[in-house]
Design a protein around this motif. Sequence first.
Motif, PDB file in Angstrom:
ATOM      1  N   PRO A   1      -7.442 -22.021  -2.224  1.00  0.00           N
ATOM      2  CA  PRO A   1      -7.131 -22.088  -0.930  1.00  0.00           C
ATOM      3  C   PRO A   1      -6.298 -21.113  -0.644  1.00  0.00           C
ATOM      4  N   VAL A   2      -6.333 -20.201   0.777  1.00  0.00           N
ATOM      5  CA  VAL A   2      -5.506 -19.393   1.098  1.00  0.00           C
ATOM      6  C   VAL A   2      -4.800 -19.800   2.489  1.00  0.00           C
ATOM      7  N   VAL A   3      -3.878 -19.351   2.856  1.00  0.00           N
ATOM      8  CA  VAL A   3      -3.101 -19.187   4.283  1.00  0.00           C
ATOM      9  C   VAL A   3      -2.919 -17.929   4.530  1.00  0.00           C
ATOM     10  N   ARG A   4      -2.683 -17.677   5.895  1.00  0.00           N
ATOM     11  CA  ARG A   4      -2.736 -16.098   6.525  1.00  0.00           C
ATOM     12  C   ARG A   4      -1.066 -16.055   6.814  1.00  0.00           C
ATOM     13  N   LEU A   5      -0.698 -14.977   6.411  1.00  0.00           N
ATOM     14  CA  LEU A   5       0.961 -14.431   6.872  1.00  0.00           C
ATOM     15  C   LEU A   5       0.751 -13.685   8.203  1.00  0.00           C
ATOM     16  N   THR A   6       1.767 -14.524   8.744  1.00  0.00           N
ATOM     17  CA  THR A   6       1.681 -14.052  10.336  1.00  0.00           C
ATOM     18  C   THR A   6       3.341 -14.174  10.783  1.00  0.00           C
ATOM     19  N   GLY A   7       3.473 -13.225  11.731  1.00  0.00           N
ATOM     20  CA  GLY A   7       4.524 -12.913  12.488  1.00  0.00           C
ATOM     21  C   GLY A   7       5.697 -12.448  11.549  1.00  0.00           C
ATOM     22  N   ARG A   8       5.414 -11.308  10.555  1.00  0.00           N
ATOM     23  CA  ARG A   8       6.508 -10.998   9.795  1.00  0.00           C
ATOM     24  C   ARG A   8       6.428  -9.410   9.712  1.00  0.00           C
ATOM     25  N   ALA A   9       7.440  -8.708  10.127  1.00  0.00           N
ATOM     26  CA  ALA A   9       7.321  -7.464   9.799  1.00  0.00           C
ATOM     27  C   ALA A   9       7.354  -6.820   8.381  1.00  0.00           C
ATOM     28  N   ASN A  10       6.797  -5.489   8.232  1.00  0.00           N
ATOM     29  CA  ASN A  10       6.525  -5.005   6.840  1.00  0.00           C
ATOM     30  C   ASN A  10       7.309  -3.677   6.925  1.00  0.00           C
ATOM     31  N   ASP A  11       8.463  -3.491   7.209  1.00  0.00           N
ATOM     32  CA  ASP A  11       9.038  -2.254   7.243  1.00  0.00           C
ATOM     33  C   ASP A  11      10.475  -2.170   6.541  1.00  0.00           C
ATOM     34  N   GLU A  12      10.450  -2.602   5.366  1.00  0.00           N
ATOM     35  CA  GLU A  12      11.805  -2.563   4.451  1.00  0.00           C
ATOM     36  C   GLU A  12      11.992  -1.185   4.008  1.00  0.00           C
ATOM     37  N   MET A  13      11.173  -0.312   4.072  1.00  0.00           N
ATOM     38  CA  MET A  13      11.412   0.970   3.591  1.00  0.00           C
ATOM     39  C   MET A  13      11.894   1.786   4.650  1.00  0.00           C
ATOM     40  N   SER A  14      11.311   1.815   5.958  1.00  0.00           N
ATOM     41  CA  SER A  14      11.928   2.534   6.865  1.00  0.00           C
ATOM     42  C   SER A  14      13.498   1.893   7.619  1.00  0.00           C
ATOM     43  N   LEU A  15      13.618   0.702   7.203  1.00  0.00           N
ATOM     44  CA  LEU A  15      14.906   0.115   7.561  1.00  0.00           C
ATOM     45  C   LEU A  15      16.005   0.381   6.620  1.00  0.00           C
ATOM     46  N   ASN A  16      15.596   0.841   5.319  1.00  0.00           N
ATOM     47  CA  ASN A  16      16.443   1.324   4.576  1.00  0.00           C
ATOM     48  C   ASN A  16      16.164   2.419   3.608  1.00  0.00           C
TER      49      ASN A  16
ATOM     50  N   GLY B   1       0.850  15.989  -3.339  1.00  0.00           N
ATOM     51  CA  GLY B   1       2.220  16.410  -3.763  1.00  0.00           C
ATOM     52  C   GLY B   1       3.196  15.988  -2.607  1.00  0.00           C
ATOM     53  N   HIS B   2       2.850  14.993  -1.593  1.00  0.00           N
ATOM     54  CA  HIS B   2       3.599  14.531  -0.671  1.00  0.00           C
ATOM     55  C   HIS B   2       3.758  13.013  -0.754  1.00  0.00           C
ATOM     56  N   TYR B   3       5.139  12.692  -0.695  1.00  0.00           N
ATOM     57  CA  TYR B   3       5.693  11.337  -0.739  1.00  0.00           C
ATOM     58  C   TYR B   3       4.892  10.309  -0.129  1.00  0.00           C
ATOM     59  N   LEU B   4       4.568  10.357   1.057  1.00  0.00           N
ATOM     60  CA  LEU B   4       3.653   9.540   1.858  1.00  0.00           C
ATOM     61  C   LEU B   4       2.206   9.445   1.229  1.00  0.00           C
ATOM     62  N   ASP B   5       1.880  10.218   0.353  1.00  0.00           N
ATOM     63  CA  ASP B   5       0.305  10.038  -0.169  1.00  0.00           C
ATOM     64  C   ASP B   5       0.347   8.399  -1.009  1.00  0.00           C
TER      65      ASP B   5
ATOM     66  N   MET C   1       6.624   7.076   7.963  1.00  0.00           N
ATOM     67  CA  MET C   1       6.796   5.785   7.053  1.00  0.00           C
ATOM     68  C   MET C   1       6.605   4.580   8.007  1.00  0.00           C
ATOM     69  N   ARG C   2       7.188   4.816   9.098  1.00  0.00           N
ATOM     70  CA  ARG C   2       7.289   3.558   9.891  1.00  0.00           C
ATOM     71  C   ARG C   2       5.677   3.376  10.508  1.00  0.00           C
ATOM     72  N   GLN C   3       5.250   4.523  10.718  1.00  0.00           N
ATOM     73  CA  GLN C   3       3.924   4.302  11.344  1.00  0.00           C
ATOM     74  C   GLN C   3       2.844   3.810  10.294  1.00  0.00           C
ATOM     75  N   ILE C   4       3.072   3.838   9.059  1.00  0.00           N
ATOM     76  CA  ILE C   4       2.336   3.500   7.906  1.00  0.00           C
ATOM     77  C   ILE C   4       2.625   1.954   7.920  1.00  0.00           C
ATOM     78  N   GLU C   5       3.812   1.590   8.070  1.00  0.00           N
ATOM     79  CA  GLU C   5       4.230   0.075   7.927  1.00  0.00           C
ATOM     80  C   GLU C   5       3.528  -0.660   9.012  1.00  0.00           C
ATOM     81  N   ALA C   6       3.402  -0.001  10.290  1.00  0.00           N
ATOM     82  CA  ALA C   6       3.019  -0.504  11.469  1.00  0.00           C
ATOM     83  C   ALA C   6       1.574  -0.955  11.419  1.00  0.00           C
TER      84      ALA C   6
END
Length: 295
Positions: free
Chosen positions: A166-181, A135-139, A198-203
């Motif tokens: 073949p794959v490459v690794r994504l590096t050097g990018r934040a994943n924080d769109e929701m906590s920013l907006n 029942g919680h949004y962060l679930d 939410m920011r803790q989850i993103e981190a």
Amino acid sequence: MQRRHFVQLALSAAAVRSLPAAEFLPHSVTFIGQAKFQQIVAQAQAQNWAALPMGARVAQFGQAMRGTKYVAWTLEIDDRIESPSANFNGLDCWTFFEIALGLARMVAKRQRTYSPSDLLRQIEWTRYRGGVCRGHYLDRIHYLDEWYTDNAARGSIRNVTRDVGPVVRLTGRANDEMSLNPRLYRYLRNNPALVPAMRQIEARLERVPFDFIPKSQVAACEPRIQSGDIIGIVTNRPHVFCSHVGLALRTGDGVCHLMHASLTQKKVIVDQSIHEYLNSVKSHAGIVVGRPREA
């Protein structure tokens, strides 16, 4: 993974899947388009889609939703209470693939009739971290990269990205769109105290290695993609790893198409080939590929 832990995880997963959906809001809010649901299920039963291999079954349900209008924010259904939901009258890219997958898993358990709650249980299993909504949004799993990791760990899919190409690794990018907006998201807008969590989850997600197939390699890889594979679109945009998602559909012409709820076309469509679709949008960087597994 140690065998003992794997067995415990499998038994726990089986127990959770046998429970009814954890529904915290009425069906008038959580389940829209019941007539369309029953129509699709009746067609599936009449044509015995349950006998199809899992990927082909997912793709078949995806095709049954072609033409459904695109509606954004279909997951944001309340100000505070989170609950599994489905809307057959309007789909966004996430709910399109998720409902197709849920229906394919649902009919694998053969029974005379199926109810909205049967589908909502499957939605709960894939939409929420660990397969459980309290029942919680962060679930809820909010980022597609976490969806692949979480569902692969629980056996809902296999992440076959490395097998496909073949794959490459994504590096050097934040994943924080929701906590920013947060004002863009109904629950966060009405519950600003959730933003730090939410920011803790993103981190945490930013620390998880994330590999993808660059779009320059996708055309050569398409022969190894199967109908029903879940195609996550990786983006070059800042603050998020994935920006879109759809299903692979192999057709009689030998082309591996992207089937998705299209924002530009305003409906669910079978688009051009996956690599042509990627090349048509400058910000698209590549793909990740999840292969559905039987329930």
